[in-house]
Scaffold this active site. Structure first.
Site, PDB file in Angstrom:
ATOM      1  N   TYR A  47      -2.565  -1.471  10.663  1.00 34.93           N
ATOM      2  CA  TYR A  47      -2.630  -1.805   9.228  1.00 34.93           C
ATOM      3  C   TYR A  47      -1.427  -1.207   8.500  1.00 34.93           C
ATOM      4  O   TYR A  47      -0.744  -1.912   7.743  1.00 34.93           O
ATOM      5  CB  TYR A  47      -3.928  -1.236   8.630  1.00 34.93           C
ATOM      6  CG  TYR A  47      -4.005  -1.343   7.124  1.00 34.93           C
ATOM      7  CD1 TYR A  47      -4.495  -2.501   6.511  1.00 34.93           C
ATOM      8  CD2 TYR A  47      -3.584  -0.298   6.288  1.00 34.93           C
ATOM      9  CE1 TYR A  47      -4.561  -2.614   5.118  1.00 34.93           C
ATOM     10  CE2 TYR A  47      -3.640  -0.404   4.904  1.00 34.93           C
ATOM     11  CZ  TYR A  47      -4.135  -1.562   4.325  1.00 34.93           C
ATOM     12  OH  TYR A  47      -4.188  -1.667   2.950  1.00 34.93           O
TER      13      TYR A  47
ATOM     14  N   SER B 149       0.858  -1.195   0.000  1.00 35.92           N
ATOM     15  CA  SER B 149       0.000   0.000   0.000  1.00 35.92           C
ATOM     16  C   SER B 149       0.886   1.234   0.000  1.00 35.92           C
ATOM     17  O   SER B 149       2.029   1.184   0.490  1.00 35.92           O
ATOM     18  CB  SER B 149      -0.861   0.023   1.275  1.00 35.92           C
ATOM     19  OG  SER B 149      -1.538   1.254   1.381  1.00 35.92           O
TER      20      SER B 149
HETATM   21  N1  LIG Z   1      -8.612  -0.492  -1.472  1.00 39.69           N
HETATM   22  C1  LIG Z   1      -7.576   0.233  -1.138  1.00 39.69           C
HETATM   23  O1  LIG Z   1      -7.653   1.453  -0.993  1.00 39.69           O
HETATM   24  C2  LIG Z   1      -6.239  -0.406  -0.945  1.00 39.69           C
HETATM   25  C3  LIG Z   1      -5.106   0.421  -0.898  1.00 39.69           C
HETATM   26  C4  LIG Z   1      -3.857  -0.148  -0.683  1.00 39.69           C
HETATM   27  C5  LIG Z   1      -3.748  -1.518  -0.523  1.00 39.69           C
HETATM   28  N2  LIG Z   1      -4.860  -2.302  -0.564  1.00 39.69           N
HETATM   29  C6  LIG Z   1      -4.700  -3.742  -0.352  1.00 39.69           C
HETATM   30  O2  LIG Z   1      -5.288  -4.445  -1.409  1.00 39.69           O
HETATM   31  C7  LIG Z   1      -5.632  -5.765  -0.970  1.00 39.69           C
HETATM   32  C8  LIG Z   1      -7.058  -6.082  -1.420  1.00 39.69           C
HETATM   33  O3  LIG Z   1      -7.947  -5.184  -0.770  1.00 39.69           O
HETATM   34  P1  LIG Z   1      -9.261  -4.625  -1.496  1.00 39.69           P
HETATM   35  O4  LIG Z   1      -9.183  -3.162  -1.454  1.00 39.69           O
HETATM   36  O5  LIG Z   1      -9.467  -5.310  -2.767  1.00 39.69           O
HETATM   37  O6  LIG Z   1     -10.366  -5.034  -0.408  1.00 39.69           O
HETATM   38  P2  LIG Z   1     -11.545  -6.114  -0.418  1.00 39.69           P
HETATM   39  O7  LIG Z   1     -12.429  -5.910  -1.592  1.00 39.69           O
HETATM   40  O8  LIG Z   1     -12.128  -6.044   0.940  1.00 39.69           O
HETATM   41  O9  LIG Z   1     -10.776  -7.503  -0.630  1.00 39.69           O
HETATM   42  C9  LIG Z   1     -10.110  -8.151   0.407  1.00 39.69           C
HETATM   43  C10 LIG Z   1      -9.878  -9.583  -0.016  1.00 39.69           C
HETATM   44  O10 LIG Z   1      -9.089 -10.233   1.005  1.00 39.69           O
HETATM   45  C11 LIG Z   1      -9.690 -11.469   1.284  1.00 39.69           C
HETATM   46  N3  LIG Z   1      -9.451 -11.853   2.684  1.00 39.69           N
HETATM   47  C12 LIG Z   1      -9.603 -11.102   3.803  1.00 39.69           C
HETATM   48  N4  LIG Z   1      -9.364 -11.845   4.897  1.00 39.69           N
HETATM   49  C13 LIG Z   1      -9.063 -13.098   4.461  1.00 39.69           C
HETATM   50  C14 LIG Z   1      -8.754 -14.327   5.099  1.00 39.69           C
HETATM   51  N5  LIG Z   1      -8.704 -14.441   6.445  1.00 39.69           N
HETATM   52  N6  LIG Z   1      -8.487 -15.399   4.319  1.00 39.69           N
HETATM   53  C15 LIG Z   1      -8.532 -15.317   2.986  1.00 39.69           C
HETATM   54  N7  LIG Z   1      -8.853 -14.195   2.306  1.00 39.69           N
HETATM   55  C16 LIG Z   1      -9.113 -13.106   3.041  1.00 39.69           C
HETATM   56  C17 LIG Z   1     -11.172 -11.290   1.021  1.00 39.69           C
HETATM   57  O11 LIG Z   1     -11.759 -12.541   0.697  1.00 39.69           O
HETATM   58  P3  LIG Z   1     -12.816 -13.322   1.646  1.00 39.69           P
HETATM   59  O12 LIG Z   1     -13.496 -12.303   2.504  1.00 39.69           O
HETATM   60  O13 LIG Z   1     -13.725 -13.998   0.665  1.00 39.69           O
HETATM   61  O14 LIG Z   1     -11.990 -14.295   2.420  1.00 39.69           O
HETATM   62  C18 LIG Z   1     -11.145 -10.374  -0.186  1.00 39.69           C
HETATM   63  O15 LIG Z   1     -11.079 -11.130  -1.376  1.00 39.69           O
HETATM   64  C19 LIG Z   1      -5.452  -5.760   0.548  1.00 39.69           C
HETATM   65  O16 LIG Z   1      -4.224  -6.363   0.883  1.00 39.69           O
HETATM   66  C20 LIG Z   1      -5.406  -4.275   0.875  1.00 39.69           C
HETATM   67  O17 LIG Z   1      -4.687  -4.015   2.043  1.00 39.69           O
HETATM   68  C21 LIG Z   1      -6.104  -1.775  -0.790  1.00 39.69           C
END
Ligand SMILES: NC(=O)c1ccc[n+]([C@@H]2O[C@H](COP(=O)([O-])OP(=O)(O)OC[C@H]3O[C@@H](n4cnc5c(N)ncnc54)[C@H](OP(=O)(O)O)[C@@H]3O)[C@@H](O)[C@H]2O)c1
Length: 254
Positions: free
Chosen positions: A151, A138
């Site tokens: 986080y 991130s």
């Molecule tokens: N959105 C942003 O602004 C942003 C910015 C920087 C970095 N990121 C990073 O991008 C990545 C994806 O986030 P996103 O924004 O796409 O959010 P999201 O839509 O909430 O996706 C999160 C994903 O992680 C999975 N997950 C969470 N806990 C889990 C567990 N215990 N076991 C297996 N899978 C798990 C969820 O799948 P299930 O719930 O089906 O298990 C889901 O597919 C994360 O690492 C986040 O930190 C996001």
């Protein structure tokens, strides 16, 4: 990494960035295997993307990681790319007592989960002609957001881990690339079209084109000033960034 002809295992493929990258890489001619806990969403994504596959995975459970790795290697022995993307982003307040369960959950999911998943597949990846380990970190690895202190710390730690691993693997056929997203409008916090968040489609498009390089880090140009910030003078920008968030808080959806 090369953008086609891979077999790619993606954690956190049920929604947001993981699903977006899965679908884009699927269209580019890669065999994609998504994973996550929500079976119904895994089924939905693979039915909308014929040829894509799914494996259930709870990244918080070492037994689930071992099982998923075994199934993956058995059913998709050509797997040559791992995208460590699963993550959660609970709010906290480092000025007072931190909720222990929340801290343990975010560290286990974001940091330990990625380390454990990579450990489970690294020897397999070394057997491939060309392999890549990807980490979704991130922009907050470089400029922490004070409303999500633990986080931000997990993402800084993952960046550090990737740096070490990249060096250790330098004489192998396994490359390590980090994807450092800006704020993207997903369910991670509260999908709500906040103008400060990048639309998911735009993020995926820009990330895919950058991923085709050998760059150790892939990030959208908009965050370059934040990426370039760490150093002895980082405090001014970190404080100004957090003041802007304090003045205009991120809606949590609660
Ligand atoms: N959105 C942003 O602004 C942003 C910015 C920087 C970095 N990121 C990073 O991008 C990545 C994806 O986030 P996103 O924004 O796409 O959010 P999201 O839509 O909430 O996706 C999160 C994903 O992680 C999975 N997950 C969470 N806990 C889990 C567990 N215990 N076991 C297996 N899978 C798990 C969820 O799948 P299930 O719930 O089906 O298990 C889901 O597919 C994360 O690492 C986040 O930190 C996001």
């Amino acid at each position: 990494m090369k953008l086609t002809g891979n077999t790619i295992f993606i954690t956190g493929g049920t929604s947001g960035i993981g699903r977006g990258l899965a679908e884009a890489l699927h269209k580019l001619g890669n065999q994609i295997i998504i994973s996550g806990r929500r079976r119904a969403l895994l089924d939905e994504v693979i039915s909308l993307n014929p040829g894509m596959a799914a494996i259930e995975l709870d990244i918080n459970s070492p037994a689930s990681i071992a099982q998923a790795a075994e199934t993956l290697i058995r059913d998709y022995p050509a797997t040559n790319v791992l995208l460590n993307n699963a993550g959660i982003m609970p709010f906290d307040d480092a000025s007072t007592t931190i909720d222990d369960a929340s801290a343990v959950a975010v560290i286990t999911t974001n940091l330990l989960g990625s380390i454990r998943m990579t450990s489970a597949l690294i020897e397999h990846l070394k057997t491939k002609e060309e392999a890549t380990v990807l980490y979704t970190t991130s922009v907050l690895a470089f400029v922490p957001i004070s409303t999500n202190a633990v986080y931000s710390a997990t993402k800084a730690a993952l960046h550090s881990f990737a740096l070490s691993q990249r060096f250790q693997l330098r004489h192998t056929n396994v490359r390590v690339q980090e994807i450092a997203p800006p704020w993207v409008d997903t369910d991670l916090i509260h999908k709500g079209g906040d103008p400060r968040a990048m639309p998911l489609d735009t993020f995926i498009e820009q990330t895919i084109s950058a991923l085709g390089s050998d760059d150790p880090e892939v990030f959208v140009e908009a965050i370059r000033p934040l990426r370039d910030n760490p150093g002895v003078n980082e405090h001014g920008l970190v404080n100004a960034f957090n003041q802007s968030i304090a003045d205009n808080p991120i809606p949590t959806g609660n």
